[in-house]
Scaffold this motif. Structure first.
Motif, PDB file in Angstrom:
ATOM      1  N   ALA A 195      -5.611   9.802  -5.473  1.00  0.00           N
ATOM      2  CA  ALA A 195      -4.921  10.241  -4.259  1.00  0.00           C
ATOM      3  C   ALA A 195      -3.502   9.683  -4.165  1.00  0.00           C
ATOM      4  O   ALA A 195      -2.611  10.313  -3.601  1.00  0.00           O
ATOM      5  CB  ALA A 195      -5.725   9.824  -3.027  1.00  0.00           C
ATOM      6  N   VAL A 196      -3.285   8.491  -4.740  1.00  0.00           N
ATOM      7  CA  VAL A 196      -1.993   7.813  -4.622  1.00  0.00           C
ATOM      8  C   VAL A 196      -1.035   8.177  -5.770  1.00  0.00           C
ATOM      9  O   VAL A 196       0.185   8.196  -5.584  1.00  0.00           O
ATOM     10  CB  VAL A 196      -2.202   6.282  -4.557  1.00  0.00           C
ATOM     11  CG1 VAL A 196      -0.885   5.534  -4.675  1.00  0.00           C
ATOM     12  CG2 VAL A 196      -2.904   5.904  -3.255  1.00  0.00           C
ATOM     13  N   LEU A 197      -1.577   8.492  -6.929  1.00  0.00           N
ATOM     14  CA  LEU A 197      -0.727   8.715  -8.107  1.00  0.00           C
ATOM     15  C   LEU A 197       0.354   9.788  -7.941  1.00  0.00           C
ATOM     16  O   LEU A 197       1.484   9.573  -8.411  1.00  0.00           O
ATOM     17  CB  LEU A 197      -1.586   9.030  -9.335  1.00  0.00           C
ATOM     18  CG  LEU A 197      -2.300   7.842  -9.987  1.00  0.00           C
ATOM     19  CD1 LEU A 197      -3.070   8.310 -11.217  1.00  0.00           C
ATOM     20  CD2 LEU A 197      -1.323   6.732 -10.351  1.00  0.00           C
ATOM     21  N   PRO A 198       0.089  10.933  -7.320  1.00  0.00           N
ATOM     22  CA  PRO A 198       1.158  11.942  -7.225  1.00  0.00           C
ATOM     23  C   PRO A 198       2.420  11.419  -6.544  1.00  0.00           C
ATOM     24  O   PRO A 198       3.539  11.715  -7.005  1.00  0.00           O
ATOM     25  CB  PRO A 198       0.500  13.061  -6.406  1.00  0.00           C
ATOM     26  CG  PRO A 198      -0.952  12.944  -6.737  1.00  0.00           C
ATOM     27  CD  PRO A 198      -1.197  11.469  -6.823  1.00  0.00           C
ATOM     28  N   SER A 199       2.280  10.635  -5.489  1.00  0.00           N
ATOM     29  CA  SER A 199       3.470  10.104  -4.802  1.00  0.00           C
ATOM     30  C   SER A 199       4.172   9.057  -5.662  1.00  0.00           C
ATOM     31  O   SER A 199       5.399   8.984  -5.690  1.00  0.00           O
ATOM     32  CB  SER A 199       3.087   9.501  -3.446  1.00  0.00           C
ATOM     33  OG  SER A 199       2.253   8.370  -3.602  1.00  0.00           O
ATOM     34  N   MET A 200       3.407   8.244  -6.396  1.00  0.00           N
ATOM     35  CA  MET A 200       4.019   7.247  -7.281  1.00  0.00           C
ATOM     36  C   MET A 200       4.760   7.927  -8.430  1.00  0.00           C
ATOM     37  O   MET A 200       5.843   7.507  -8.829  1.00  0.00           O
ATOM     38  CB  MET A 200       2.949   6.290  -7.829  1.00  0.00           C
ATOM     39  CG  MET A 200       2.410   5.306  -6.813  1.00  0.00           C
ATOM     40  SD  MET A 200       1.272   4.102  -7.576  1.00  0.00           S
ATOM     41  CE  MET A 200       1.072   2.927  -6.212  1.00  0.00           C
ATOM     42  N   LYS A 216       8.681   7.828  -9.440  1.00  0.00           N
ATOM     43  CA  LYS A 216       8.851   7.240 -10.774  1.00  0.00           C
ATOM     44  C   LYS A 216       8.624   5.726 -10.783  1.00  0.00           C
ATOM     45  O   LYS A 216       9.223   4.986 -11.572  1.00  0.00           O
ATOM     46  CB  LYS A 216      10.246   7.557 -11.339  1.00  0.00           C
ATOM     47  CG  LYS A 216      10.493   9.039 -11.577  1.00  0.00           C
ATOM     48  CD  LYS A 216      11.858   9.283 -12.183  1.00  0.00           C
ATOM     49  CE  LYS A 216      12.062  10.740 -12.555  1.00  0.00           C
ATOM     50  NZ  LYS A 216      11.971  11.656 -11.404  1.00  0.00           N
ATOM     51  N   SER A 217       7.755   5.269  -9.905  1.00  0.00           N
ATOM     52  CA  SER A 217       7.416   3.844  -9.871  1.00  0.00           C
ATOM     53  C   SER A 217       6.147   3.652  -9.055  1.00  0.00           C
ATOM     54  O   SER A 217       5.761   4.508  -8.259  1.00  0.00           O
ATOM     55  CB  SER A 217       8.546   3.022  -9.253  1.00  0.00           C
ATOM     56  OG  SER A 217       8.690   3.337  -7.868  1.00  0.00           O
ATOM     57  N   GLY A 218       5.527   2.510  -9.262  1.00  0.00           N
ATOM     58  CA  GLY A 218       4.308   2.181  -8.534  1.00  0.00           C
ATOM     59  C   GLY A 218       3.500   1.169  -9.325  1.00  0.00           C
ATOM     60  O   GLY A 218       3.666   1.043 -10.543  1.00  0.00           O
ATOM     61  N   PHE A 219       2.654   0.456  -8.633  1.00  0.00           N
ATOM     62  CA  PHE A 219       1.848  -0.575  -9.276  1.00  0.00           C
ATOM     63  C   PHE A 219       0.459  -0.540  -8.652  1.00  0.00           C
ATOM     64  O   PHE A 219       0.310  -0.708  -7.441  1.00  0.00           O
ATOM     65  CB  PHE A 219       2.511  -1.947  -9.065  1.00  0.00           C
ATOM     66  CG  PHE A 219       2.000  -3.056  -9.961  1.00  0.00           C
ATOM     67  CD1 PHE A 219       0.827  -2.935 -10.701  1.00  0.00           C
ATOM     68  CD2 PHE A 219       2.709  -4.239 -10.076  1.00  0.00           C
ATOM     69  CE1 PHE A 219       0.370  -3.952 -11.521  1.00  0.00           C
ATOM     70  CE2 PHE A 219       2.276  -5.280 -10.884  1.00  0.00           C
ATOM     71  CZ  PHE A 219       1.100  -5.135 -11.612  1.00  0.00           C
ATOM     72  N   VAL A 220      -0.552  -0.301  -9.479  1.00  0.00           N
ATOM     73  CA  VAL A 220      -1.946  -0.276  -9.028  1.00  0.00           C
ATOM     74  C   VAL A 220      -2.642  -1.533  -9.535  1.00  0.00           C
ATOM     75  O   VAL A 220      -2.629  -1.811 -10.740  1.00  0.00           O
ATOM     76  CB  VAL A 220      -2.686   0.971  -9.556  1.00  0.00           C
ATOM     77  CG1 VAL A 220      -4.140   0.968  -9.095  1.00  0.00           C
ATOM     78  CG2 VAL A 220      -1.976   2.240  -9.093  1.00  0.00           C
ATOM     79  N   ILE A 221      -3.217  -2.282  -8.618  1.00  0.00           N
ATOM     80  CA  ILE A 221      -3.944  -3.510  -8.974  1.00  0.00           C
ATOM     81  C   ILE A 221      -5.409  -3.330  -8.598  1.00  0.00           C
ATOM     82  O   ILE A 221      -5.741  -3.107  -7.432  1.00  0.00           O
ATOM     83  CB  ILE A 221      -3.351  -4.734  -8.243  1.00  0.00           C
ATOM     84  CG1 ILE A 221      -1.901  -4.969  -8.691  1.00  0.00           C
ATOM     85  CG2 ILE A 221      -4.205  -5.978  -8.500  1.00  0.00           C
ATOM     86  CD1 ILE A 221      -1.191  -6.080  -7.933  1.00  0.00           C
ATOM     87  N   ASN A 222      -6.271  -3.411  -9.594  1.00  0.00           N
ATOM     88  CA  ASN A 222      -7.707  -3.267  -9.364  1.00  0.00           C
ATOM     89  C   ASN A 222      -8.374  -4.637  -9.327  1.00  0.00           C
ATOM     90  O   ASN A 222      -8.280  -5.403 -10.287  1.00  0.00           O
ATOM     91  CB  ASN A 222      -8.335  -2.412 -10.471  1.00  0.00           C
ATOM     92  CG  ASN A 222      -7.777  -1.001 -10.491  1.00  0.00           C
ATOM     93  OD1 ASN A 222      -7.551  -0.412  -9.438  1.00  0.00           O
ATOM     94  ND2 ASN A 222      -7.550  -0.455 -11.679  1.00  0.00           N
ATOM     95  N   ILE A 223      -9.022  -4.942  -8.216  1.00  0.00           N
ATOM     96  CA  ILE A 223      -9.749  -6.207  -8.094  1.00  0.00           C
ATOM     97  C   ILE A 223     -11.134  -6.002  -8.697  1.00  0.00           C
ATOM     98  O   ILE A 223     -11.956  -5.250  -8.163  1.00  0.00           O
ATOM     99  CB  ILE A 223      -9.860  -6.659  -6.629  1.00  0.00           C
ATOM    100  CG1 ILE A 223      -8.470  -6.711  -5.969  1.00  0.00           C
ATOM    101  CG2 ILE A 223     -10.551  -8.020  -6.554  1.00  0.00           C
ATOM    102  CD1 ILE A 223      -7.474  -7.642  -6.620  1.00  0.00           C
TER     103      ILE A 223
END
Length: 268
Positions: A112-117, A121-128
């Motif tokens: 859901a978040v990837l298209p906006s990132m 052209k940037s973004g950081f996904v952190i999986n706990i």
């Protein structure tokens, strides 16, 4: 300069709450999710309703943040649930429920978040994830499987996202003093179960580890540290020395020797 925007799932308690409050102190705009928020804002965290097992609530929550801020710089996938029990005696519906939350739910939020990132052209996904995801632990095998699956999926995801300028990593905590033990599913210790003695003893040991775990602020500080990395590595571990050492030992020791070490630890 506008503040960087962070979306944290499962931010109403435990590690997620600590991360959100700490990042607010560090001048981030923090949005946190819970299934049923009791307030719109608390300690600097702006709450939105989101159930990771419900695609419609995920879409609504992400749309709300984007409408308010125009961007999401960081997604921290923290929402999760625990599960314990002999695998043979754990109901299929409970196994499915924890995979829906700890694995499939995380993938849904990322999608859901990837298209906006990608558009920015940037973004950081952190999986706990969890240190438990590095090994199959007795009476916690299903939980280990959900977190191990997320660790491996992140490895693949990272390579797919590099061309878009989007970063992704895992941060695996050990035992922290949170309410996860109270909220997880426990397969009942049955009087007529062949696992009664060993499962009962292991359950007590697991609860002791959590209640005596580290303060979640340690995890919050590590997350903030990783967020500053221009080229983050794939796996980070946060916990007591012995917990982190157990991962290294798995790569060094023969399989059966490592298994014997685990069984001794759990008094099996």
């Amino acid at each position: 300069m506008s503040k960087q925007v962070v979306l944290i799932t499962g931010a109403s308690s435990g590690i997620g709450k600590s991360i959100g409050e700490y990042l607010h102190q560090k001048n981030y705009k923090v949005y946190g999710t819970s299934r049923n928020p009791k307030q719109k804002e608390l300690n600097g965290i702006h709450f939105v309703a989101l159930d990771v097992t419900s695609t419609s609530t995920i879409s609504s929550a992400v749309a709300e943040v984007l409408q308010q801020e125009g961007k999401i710089d960081f997604l921290i996938n923290n929402a999760g649930m625990g599960i314990t029990g002999p695998i043979e005696e754990t109901p299929d519906e409970e196994i499915k429920k924890v995979f829906d939350t700890n694995y499939f739910g995380v993938i849904k939020v990322i999608k859901a978040v990837l298209p906006s990132m990608r558009a920015q052209k940037s973004g950081f996904v952190i999986n706990i994830t969890s240190i438990a995801g590095y090994m199959g632990l007795p009476y916690r095998g299903i939980y280990s499987a959900t977190k191990g699956a997320l660790e491996l999926t992140t490895e693949a995801f990272r390579m797919e996202l590099k061309e878009f300028g989007i970063k992704m990593t895992n941060i695996a905590p050990g035992d922290f003093a949170t309410n996860i033990a109270a909220g997880r599913y426990h397969a009942p210790v049955k009087e007529d179960s062949p696992y009664k003695k060993n499962y009962g003893n292991t359950l007590k040991l697991m609860d002791k580890h959590v209640s005596g775990g580290e303060d979640p602020i340690v995890m919050a500080k590590k997350v903030h540290e990783v967020m500053q990395e221009k080229n983050p590595t794939i796996h980070y571990k946060v916990g007591e020395w012995l917990q982190k050492a157990s991962i290294a030992l798995k790569h060094i020791l023969p399989d059966k020797m490592y298994e014997k070490m685990l069984m001794k630890h759990y008094k099996l």
